[in-house]
Write an enzyme that holds these catalytic residues in place. Structure first.
Site, PDB file in Angstrom:
ATOM      1  N   CYS A 155      -2.525  -9.554   2.100  1.00  0.00           N
ATOM      2  CA  CYS A 155      -3.323  -9.828   0.900  1.00  0.00           C
ATOM      3  C   CYS A 155      -4.269 -10.998   1.155  1.00  0.00           C
ATOM      4  O   CYS A 155      -5.255 -11.165   0.447  1.00  0.00           O
ATOM      5  CB  CYS A 155      -2.428 -10.083  -0.301  1.00  0.00           C
ATOM      6  SG  CYS A 155      -1.112 -11.228   0.039  1.00  0.00           S
ATOM      7  N   GLU A 177     -10.500  -3.903  -2.271  1.00  0.00           N
ATOM      8  CA  GLU A 177      -9.497  -4.195  -1.240  1.00  0.00           C
ATOM      9  C   GLU A 177      -9.198  -2.913  -0.455  1.00  0.00           C
ATOM     10  O   GLU A 177      -8.848  -1.893  -1.034  1.00  0.00           O
ATOM     11  CB  GLU A 177      -8.210  -4.729  -1.873  1.00  0.00           C
ATOM     12  CG  GLU A 177      -7.199  -5.150  -0.822  1.00  0.00           C
ATOM     13  CD  GLU A 177      -5.922  -5.762  -1.411  1.00  0.00           C
ATOM     14  OE1 GLU A 177      -5.335  -5.145  -2.313  1.00  0.00           O
ATOM     15  OE2 GLU A 177      -5.546  -6.854  -0.953  1.00  0.00           O
ATOM     16  N   GLU A 191       1.622 -11.217  -7.908  1.00  0.00           N
ATOM     17  CA  GLU A 191       0.756 -11.517  -6.771  1.00  0.00           C
ATOM     18  C   GLU A 191       0.148 -10.198  -6.350  1.00  0.00           C
ATOM     19  O   GLU A 191       0.876  -9.268  -5.986  1.00  0.00           O
ATOM     20  CB  GLU A 191       1.554 -12.131  -5.612  1.00  0.00           C
ATOM     21  CG  GLU A 191       1.991 -13.558  -5.855  1.00  0.00           C
ATOM     22  CD  GLU A 191       0.857 -14.524  -6.103  1.00  0.00           C
ATOM     23  OE1 GLU A 191      -0.292 -14.241  -5.713  1.00  0.00           O
ATOM     24  OE2 GLU A 191       1.115 -15.568  -6.718  1.00  0.00           O
TER      25      GLU A 191
HETATM   26  P1  NDP Z   1       2.339  -0.791  -5.099  1.00  0.00           P
HETATM   27  O1  NDP Z   1       1.790  -1.799  -6.022  1.00  0.00           O
HETATM   28  O2  NDP Z   1       2.354   0.604  -5.557  1.00  0.00           O
HETATM   29  O3  NDP Z   1       3.839  -1.157  -4.673  1.00  0.00           O
HETATM   30  C1  NDP Z   1       4.413  -2.454  -4.676  1.00  0.00           C
HETATM   31  C2  NDP Z   1       5.851  -2.371  -5.164  1.00  0.00           C
HETATM   32  O4  NDP Z   1       5.869  -1.948  -6.532  1.00  0.00           O
HETATM   33  C3  NDP Z   1       6.691  -1.341  -4.410  1.00  0.00           C
HETATM   34  O5  NDP Z   1       8.036  -1.785  -4.338  1.00  0.00           O
HETATM   35  C4  NDP Z   1       6.578  -0.118  -5.301  1.00  0.00           C
HETATM   36  O6  NDP Z   1       7.605   0.836  -5.089  1.00  0.00           O
HETATM   37  C5  NDP Z   1       6.670  -0.762  -6.662  1.00  0.00           C
HETATM   38  N1  NDP Z   1       6.134   0.035  -7.756  1.00  0.00           N
HETATM   39  C6  NDP Z   1       5.186   1.001  -7.701  1.00  0.00           C
HETATM   40  N2  NDP Z   1       4.956   1.498  -8.931  1.00  0.00           N
HETATM   41  C7  NDP Z   1       5.773   0.836  -9.787  1.00  0.00           C
HETATM   42  C8  NDP Z   1       6.001   0.901 -11.193  1.00  0.00           C
HETATM   43  N3  NDP Z   1       5.327   1.731 -11.969  1.00  0.00           N
HETATM   44  N4  NDP Z   1       6.918   0.069 -11.738  1.00  0.00           N
HETATM   45  C9  NDP Z   1       7.596  -0.793 -10.973  1.00  0.00           C
HETATM   46  N5  NDP Z   1       7.445  -0.886  -9.634  1.00  0.00           N
HETATM   47  C10 NDP Z   1       6.534  -0.098  -9.047  1.00  0.00           C
HETATM   48  O7  NDP Z   1       1.570  -0.894  -3.744  1.00  0.00           O
HETATM   49  P2  NDP Z   1       1.683   0.097  -2.496  1.00  0.00           P
HETATM   50  O8  NDP Z   1       2.788  -0.387  -1.662  1.00  0.00           O
HETATM   51  O9  NDP Z   1       1.732   1.540  -2.894  1.00  0.00           O
HETATM   52  O10 NDP Z   1       0.295  -0.168  -1.806  1.00  0.00           O
HETATM   53  C11 NDP Z   1      -0.895   0.355  -2.363  1.00  0.00           C
HETATM   54  C12 NDP Z   1      -2.022  -0.612  -2.207  1.00  0.00           C
HETATM   55  O11 NDP Z   1      -1.645  -1.851  -2.804  1.00  0.00           O
HETATM   56  C13 NDP Z   1      -2.342  -0.988  -0.778  1.00  0.00           C
HETATM   57  O12 NDP Z   1      -3.185  -0.081  -0.187  1.00  0.00           O
HETATM   58  C14 NDP Z   1      -2.969  -2.325  -0.966  1.00  0.00           C
HETATM   59  O13 NDP Z   1      -4.300  -2.177  -1.333  1.00  0.00           O
HETATM   60  C15 NDP Z   1      -2.205  -2.928  -2.112  1.00  0.00           C
HETATM   61  N6  NDP Z   1      -1.123  -3.835  -1.702  1.00  0.00           N
HETATM   62  C16 NDP Z   1      -1.324  -5.168  -1.826  1.00  0.00           C
HETATM   63  C17 NDP Z   1      -0.344  -6.050  -1.434  1.00  0.00           C
HETATM   64  C18 NDP Z   1      -0.559  -7.491  -1.558  1.00  0.00           C
HETATM   65  O14 NDP Z   1       0.267  -8.266  -1.069  1.00  0.00           O
HETATM   66  N7  NDP Z   1      -1.612  -7.916  -2.187  1.00  0.00           N
HETATM   67  C19 NDP Z   1       0.906  -5.612  -0.855  1.00  0.00           C
HETATM   68  C20 NDP Z   1       1.045  -4.179  -0.764  1.00  0.00           C
HETATM   69  C21 NDP Z   1       0.049  -3.358  -1.193  1.00  0.00           C
HETATM   70  P3  NDP Z   1       7.498   1.986  -3.970  1.00  0.00           P
HETATM   71  O15 NDP Z   1       6.330   1.691  -3.097  1.00  0.00           O
HETATM   72  O16 NDP Z   1       8.777   1.864  -3.261  1.00  0.00           O
HETATM   73  O17 NDP Z   1       7.362   3.286  -4.680  1.00  0.00           O
END
Ligand code: NDP
Length: 475
Positions: A281, A377, A247
């Protein structure tokens, strides 16, 4: 300061490294220190889960029901306290925080019931004297990777179905807001969840998350977060033969037609675009407005957005809390600057001085759908207002995006509402309602770049968390 450990095989595990969980309303307020799992801890969690999978997946549905029901009941009874924690670590207002915790409790209770409803099919075979049985079984050990913006609801809507259908779980929450996930782990343990069935590995995405995705002992990954991370995870899952569900983002359109009830439209847009600081989102980030209503709608929206009270999430007068952290705030500000460069008239969007990351809601007037500020976004309290000639152009503009999560329309015309419902390319459609705000017993998910794999939530969650087995049986 309190130190929070990971949960592996029913034991709280200390780590060499930890990270502070900081309140975005007041960066001097540190909620606690949260452990960061190294790869060894992830490996131990996977081993523990695989060790108990046979017993757990073969357990009575009543046994699993009672654990999930007790978990839901405890979350519900502690919703004020957990809502406070959520608002403190993520920054959404207390009312939104308590609402999200209530939702998490409802999800656990819903999936308690689902343990008893996992029906299959019995069909006659094309061969005489043979019966065919189609049954669903748990997939195995699943890795769940969750973002910071719904720190209890998203873990709940992944953990509860995974456990209900007999899978073992390793949860990796976002490092920015791990507090609520830790509470879920603790409540599950207190509710009698057997050792190893549920494991918590807090830590960074780059280390802990990466190891989970690459681990050969993980059978499936469910992820919510950004598009680039989602794509990286999908590639790794394909390489290692894992089932995957993603998602990701949205750039959700809200169409406002000439015949809309103005009050309903302004309320829906205000809520969809700015509540939860726009960090959803499903946020309405493109407001697509037809000619005759455009100017008066823009005036009313801008006036209403300007009156929204931005402040400390725990202050009951706040309607919008802070942005989650400095990086996200800087991202928002760069898009405010970009919208101006692209020719928009921007109202709001300024940083408010204070002990946290406060930003006023921003309206980008005079936007068009080709601008980067209207296509990418932002994930902050920013909305582009796009003027269109008529309904046909509004629908075409709504669909002109790489995303397809939620789409809304404000109109009093049944004809346009029905046409929009049938023709908009999104997973969810809202009629005279904000694009954000969903129920927990029906499918959640999108199309195009927003989602990949089966839907989450409701009984549809079984498509991801179970695997089908077909048995042929001679009579
Ligand atoms: P990420 O996609 O980076 O993070 C989401 C989850 O994935 C976190 O638990 C993160 O860990 C983890 N993660 C990050 N890199 C990896 C990897 N290589 N392998 C496995 N897991 C990983 O999103 P962010 O939280 O950094 O947010 C950045 C942008 O993403 C926001 O500005 C927004 O645009 C979007 N976003 C969209 C969401 C949605 O629901 N559509 C929700 C959140 C963010 P950790 O952060 O702990 O390092």
């Amino acid at each position: 300061m309190k130190h929070y450990s990971n949960l592996v095989a029913g034991e709280w595990v200390e780590e060499a490294d930890s990270v502070e969980n900081i309140n975005p309303s007041n960066t001097q307020d540190v909620i606690g220190k949260y452990a960061r799992a190294d790869t060894r801890t992830v490996d131990q969690a996977v081993a523990a889960a695989r060790n108990v999978f046979g017993e757990w997946s073969g357990s009575s549905p009543q046994f699993r029901h009672d654990i999930l029901e007790a978990t839901g009941a405890t979350i519900m009874s502690r919703r004020e306290e957990l809502g406070r924690l959520l608002s403190r670590e993520e920054g959404k207002t207390l009312a939104e925080g308590v609402g999200e915790v209530t939702r998490a409790a409802q999800i656990f209770k819903f999936f308690a019931g689902e343990t008893l409803r996992l029906a299959g099919d019995v069909l006659p075979s094309v061969r005489a004297g043979v019966d065919v049985l189609v049954e669903r079984e748990a997939i195995g050990t699943v890795g769940l990777i969750t973002p910071w913006n719904f720190p209890i609801a998203i873990p709940a809507w992944k953990v509860a179905p995974a456990l209900a259908y007999g899978n073992c779980v390793i949860l990796k929450p976002a490092e920015l807001a791990p507090g609520c996930a830790w509470e879920i782990a603790n409540i599950l343990l207190q509710s009698g969840c057997p050792a190893g069935v549920f494991n918590l590995v807090m830590g960074s995405g780059r280390q802990t998350g990466k190891r989970l995705v690459e681990h050969p002992g993980i059978d499936a990954i469910s992820f919510t977060g950004s598009v680039p991370t989602g794509h990286e995870i999908a590639v790794k899952c394909a390489e290692t033969g894992k089932r995957v569900q993603l998602e990701m983002g949205g750039k959700n359109p809200m169409v406002v037609l000439d015949d809309a009830d103005m009050e309903v439209a302004v309320d829906a847009c205000l809520n969809g675009a700015f509540f939860s600081t726009g960090q959803r989102c499903t946020a309405s980030s493109r407001l697509i407005v037809t000619e005759s209503i455009h100017d008066s709608f823009l005036e009313k929206l801008t006036l209403a957005a300007g009156k929204l009270v931005v402040g400390d999430a725990l202050d009951s007068s706040s309607q919008i809390g802070p942005v989650v952290d400095r990086t996200q705030l800087e991202q928002n500000l760069s898009y405010v600057a970009l919208a101006r460069e692209e020719g928009c008239t921007v109202t709001g969007g300024e940083v408010i001085d204070g002990p946290g990351f406060y930003q006023r809601p921003a309206v980008f007037a005079g936007a068009n759908n080709q601008m980067r500020s209207a296509r990418e976004e932002i994930f902050g309290p920013c909305a582009s207002v796009i003027r269109v000639a008529d309904y046909d152009e509004a629908l075409q503009t709504a669909n002109d995006t790489e995303f397809g999560l939620s789409a809304g329309i404000c109109t009093r015309s049944l004809k346009f509402a029905n046409h929009f419902r049938r023709n908009v390319k999104s997973g969810m459609v809202m009629i005279n309602l904000p694009t954000a705000g969903v129920d927990y017993h029906v499918p959640f998910g999108g199309r195009k770049g927003s989602s990949y794999g089966p839907r989450e939530q409701g009984a549809y969650a079984r498509e991801f968390y179970t695997i089908v087995k077909t048995t042929y049986q001679a009579a």
